[in-house]
Motif scaffolding. Structure first.
Motif, PDB file in Angstrom:
ATOM      1  N   ARG A  56     -23.091   7.107 -24.601  1.00 35.53           N
ATOM      2  CA  ARG A  56     -23.254   8.143 -25.624  1.00 35.53           C
ATOM      3  C   ARG A  56     -22.194   7.925 -26.695  1.00 35.53           C
ATOM      4  NH1 ARG A  56     -21.198  11.533 -21.305  1.00 35.53           N
ATOM      5  NH2 ARG A  56     -19.037  12.191 -21.698  1.00 35.53           N
ATOM      6  N   PRO A  57     -22.496   8.299 -27.943  1.00 45.64           N
ATOM      7  CA  PRO A  57     -21.524   8.094 -29.024  1.00 45.64           C
ATOM      8  C   PRO A  57     -20.244   8.876 -28.767  1.00 45.64           C
ATOM      9  CG  PRO A  57     -23.710   8.581 -29.899  1.00 45.64           C
ATOM     10  CD  PRO A  57     -23.770   8.867 -28.431  1.00 45.64           C
ATOM     11  N   ASP A  58     -19.121   8.251 -29.104  1.00 48.40           N
ATOM     12  CA  ASP A  58     -17.828   8.924 -29.030  1.00 48.40           C
ATOM     13  C   ASP A  58     -17.635   9.742 -30.304  1.00 48.40           C
ATOM     14  OD1 ASP A  58     -15.054   8.967 -27.586  1.00 48.40           O
ATOM     15  OD2 ASP A  58     -14.599   8.618 -29.704  1.00 48.40           O
ATOM     16  N   SER A  59     -16.951  10.868 -30.193  1.00 46.80           N
ATOM     17  CA  SER A  59     -16.788  11.751 -31.345  1.00 46.80           C
ATOM     18  C   SER A  59     -15.902  11.147 -32.429  1.00 46.80           C
ATOM     19  CB  SER A  59     -16.211  13.099 -30.904  1.00 46.80           C
ATOM     20  OG  SER A  59     -14.945  12.918 -30.283  1.00 46.80           O
ATOM     21  N   GLU A  60     -15.080  10.141 -32.065  1.00 45.29           N
ATOM     22  CA  GLU A  60     -14.174   9.543 -33.039  1.00 45.29           C
ATOM     23  C   GLU A  60     -14.549   8.111 -33.404  1.00 45.29           C
ATOM     24  OE1 GLU A  60     -10.172   9.839 -31.706  1.00 45.29           O
ATOM     25  OE2 GLU A  60     -10.100  12.023 -31.886  1.00 45.29           O
ATOM     26  N   ASP A  61     -14.940   7.321 -32.397  1.00 44.20           N
ATOM     27  CA  ASP A  61     -15.181   5.916 -32.682  1.00 44.20           C
ATOM     28  C   ASP A  61     -15.991   5.273 -31.566  1.00 44.20           C
ATOM     29  OD1 ASP A  61     -14.714   3.175 -33.778  1.00 44.20           O
ATOM     30  OD2 ASP A  61     -13.502   2.980 -31.969  1.00 44.20           O
ATOM     31  N   HIS A  96     -28.799  -4.043 -30.217  1.00 46.48           N
ATOM     32  CA  HIS A  96     -28.155  -4.897 -29.226  1.00 46.48           C
ATOM     33  C   HIS A  96     -28.536  -4.469 -27.814  1.00 46.48           C
ATOM     34  CE1 HIS A  96     -25.541  -6.505 -32.393  1.00 46.48           C
ATOM     35  NE2 HIS A  96     -25.408  -5.253 -32.796  1.00 46.48           N
ATOM     36  N   THR A  97     -28.300  -5.363 -26.846  1.00 43.55           N
ATOM     37  CA  THR A  97     -28.488  -5.063 -25.436  1.00 43.55           C
ATOM     38  C   THR A  97     -27.145  -5.152 -24.728  1.00 43.55           C
ATOM     39  OG1 THR A  97     -30.754  -5.938 -25.415  1.00 43.55           O
ATOM     40  CG2 THR A  97     -29.636  -5.718 -23.291  1.00 43.55           C
ATOM     41  N   LEU A  98     -26.761  -4.053 -24.071  1.00 43.09           N
ATOM     42  CA  LEU A  98     -25.557  -4.032 -23.253  1.00 43.09           C
ATOM     43  C   LEU A  98     -25.962  -4.236 -21.795  1.00 43.09           C
ATOM     44  CD1 LEU A  98     -23.533  -1.027 -24.729  1.00 43.09           C
ATOM     45  CD2 LEU A  98     -22.837  -3.435 -24.753  1.00 43.09           C
ATOM     46  N   PRO A 132     -29.186 -11.212  -9.966  1.00 43.25           N
ATOM     47  CA  PRO A 132     -27.922 -10.468  -9.991  1.00 43.25           C
ATOM     48  C   PRO A 132     -28.154  -8.964 -10.033  1.00 43.25           C
ATOM     49  CG  PRO A 132     -27.916 -12.236 -11.619  1.00 43.25           C
ATOM     50  CD  PRO A 132     -29.314 -12.124 -11.106  1.00 43.25           C
ATOM     51  N   VAL A 133     -27.243  -8.204  -9.427  1.00 43.26           N
ATOM     52  CA  VAL A 133     -27.299  -6.739  -9.480  1.00 43.26           C
ATOM     53  C   VAL A 133     -26.706  -6.314 -10.818  1.00 43.26           C
ATOM     54  CG1 VAL A 133     -26.480  -4.601  -8.450  1.00 43.26           C
ATOM     55  CG2 VAL A 133     -27.123  -6.528  -6.978  1.00 43.26           C
ATOM     56  N   GLU A 134     -27.529  -5.749 -11.682  1.00 43.48           N
ATOM     57  CA  GLU A 134     -27.075  -5.396 -13.018  1.00 43.48           C
ATOM     58  C   GLU A 134     -27.881  -4.227 -13.577  1.00 43.48           C
ATOM     59  OE1 GLU A 134     -29.654  -8.621 -15.637  1.00 43.48           O
ATOM     60  OE2 GLU A 134     -27.686  -9.232 -14.870  1.00 43.48           O
ATOM     61  N   GLY A 135     -27.367  -3.665 -14.646  1.00 43.10           N
ATOM     62  CA  GLY A 135     -28.044  -2.594 -15.366  1.00 43.10           C
ATOM     63  C   GLY A 135     -27.901  -2.858 -16.848  1.00 43.10           C
ATOM     64  N   ALA A 136     -28.820  -2.311 -17.652  1.00 41.21           N
ATOM     65  CA  ALA A 136     -28.809  -2.583 -19.082  1.00 41.21           C
ATOM     66  C   ALA A 136     -29.126  -1.325 -19.879  1.00 41.21           C
ATOM     67  CB  ALA A 136     -29.802  -3.697 -19.425  1.00 41.21           C
ATOM     68  N   ALA A 137     -28.711  -1.321 -21.127  1.00 43.86           N
ATOM     69  CA  ALA A 137     -28.994  -0.218 -22.041  1.00 43.86           C
ATOM     70  C   ALA A 137     -29.070  -0.778 -23.455  1.00 43.86           C
ATOM     71  CB  ALA A 137     -27.926   0.866 -21.956  1.00 43.86           C
ATOM     72  N   GLN A 138     -29.857  -0.125 -24.293  1.00 37.06           N
ATOM     73  CA  GLN A 138     -30.003  -0.545 -25.679  1.00 37.06           C
ATOM     74  C   GLN A 138     -29.058   0.256 -26.575  1.00 37.06           C
ATOM     75  OE1 GLN A 138     -32.031  -3.236 -26.352  1.00 37.06           O
ATOM     76  NE2 GLN A 138     -32.217  -3.198 -24.104  1.00 37.06           N
TER      77      GLN A 138
END
Length: 277
Positions: free
Chosen positions: A67-72, A130-132, A150-156
């Motif tokens: 989630r977006p940070d309030s500052e950066d 991007h893909t994290l 591999p055991v992994e997870g992703a988010a856009q």
């Protein structure tokens, strides 16, 4: 003679300081010291780490939320199951359901994670989509795997154009700030202390020393390294990718008291110590 032999045997079993250790002996690889947990496969992940296959039932799992940070930038959360973070034994033998994680941006590693939370500065993410990806690793740096994957997870993640307040956009973008407001790194104008460090030819300049802070102060760590590396702030579990020859800045709020070392991962150099009172 028998008593001396027993004492020596006991010391060898416990290691330095009389405490058992999982770290492998010099001259042996991580794979050789990893024990018999799972099955070490001949295949590797995209980063070149061998896969450690375990049964699907009870295997480590990870999901990535942000989630977006309030500052950066953004705040990332790793939700794990059948897994625990073990920063104190990194480099040792593979233990069931234990280890650390790697964070990748579009397939490029940008940080090693030792806990469920990580702050990703906006300066590390170019404009666009991007893909994290987060991938779980054992203490011996082999990648946990199930069915050969591999055991992994992703988010856009979609990064807006530079200058958008907060590192993210909602609806119509506000007017662009003047160039003078864009010159400092994100959050630089709001920090209480700035520590500028250069790493060249394996040497730290200025020489490592203590940086004293009051609790609640914000410090900017500005580091330029001649080799690609990763900065790590112990005790805060904060990391920052250091591109070769480019200055990178980590903004940290000193909300814990104590003495915390700031070091590089690959070259194992102490850059400074944060003394928070």
């Amino acid at each position: 003679m028998l008593a001396v032999a027993l004492l020596l045997a006991g010391g060898a079993a416990t290691g330095c300081g009389g405490r058992a250790t999982t770290h492998h002996k010099p001259g042996t690889s991580h794979e050789q010291a990893s024990g018999s947990v799972g099955t070490l496969l001949a295949t590797a992940d995209a980063a070149g780490h061998k896969l450690r296959e375990v049964p699907a039932e009870g295997a480590p799992e990870v999901r990535l939320g942000l989630r977006p940070d309030s500052e950066d930038g953004w705040n990332l959360q790793l939700s794990v199951k059948n897994f625990r973070f073990t920063p104190d034994s990194t480099g040792g033998a593979a233990l069931p359901g234990a280890g650390h994680a790697h964070l990748e941006l579009d397939g490029r590693k940008i940080a090693r994670l030792y806990g469920p939370w990580f702050h990703l500065p906006a300066a590390q993410v170019p404009e666009g989509a991007h893909t994290l990806t987060v991938r779980l690793y054992a203490d011996d740096h082999t990648a946990w795997a199930v069915s050969g994957k591999p055991v992994e997870g992703a988010a856009q993640l979609t990064a807006p154009a530079p200058g958008t307040p907060g590192g993210h956009s909602h609806g119509e973008a506000p007017s662009q700030p003047p160039p003078s407001a864009q010159a400092p790194p994100p959050g630089q104008e709001q920090v209480d202390r700035t520590v500028t460090i250069t790493v060249r030819d394996g040497k730290v300049s200025p020489a490592p020393a203590r940086t004293e802070l009051r609790r609640g102060e914000r410090v900017a760590l500005r580091v330029t390294s001649d080799r690609a590396d990763t900065l790590h702030v112990h005790g805060y579990d904060k990391e920052l990718a250091l591109p070769a020859g480019q200055e990178a800045t980590l903004i940290l709020t000193a909300d814990r008291t104590g003495l915390f070392e700031v070091e590089t991962h690959e070259s194992s150099l102490v850059l400074t110590q944060l003394l928070v009172r």
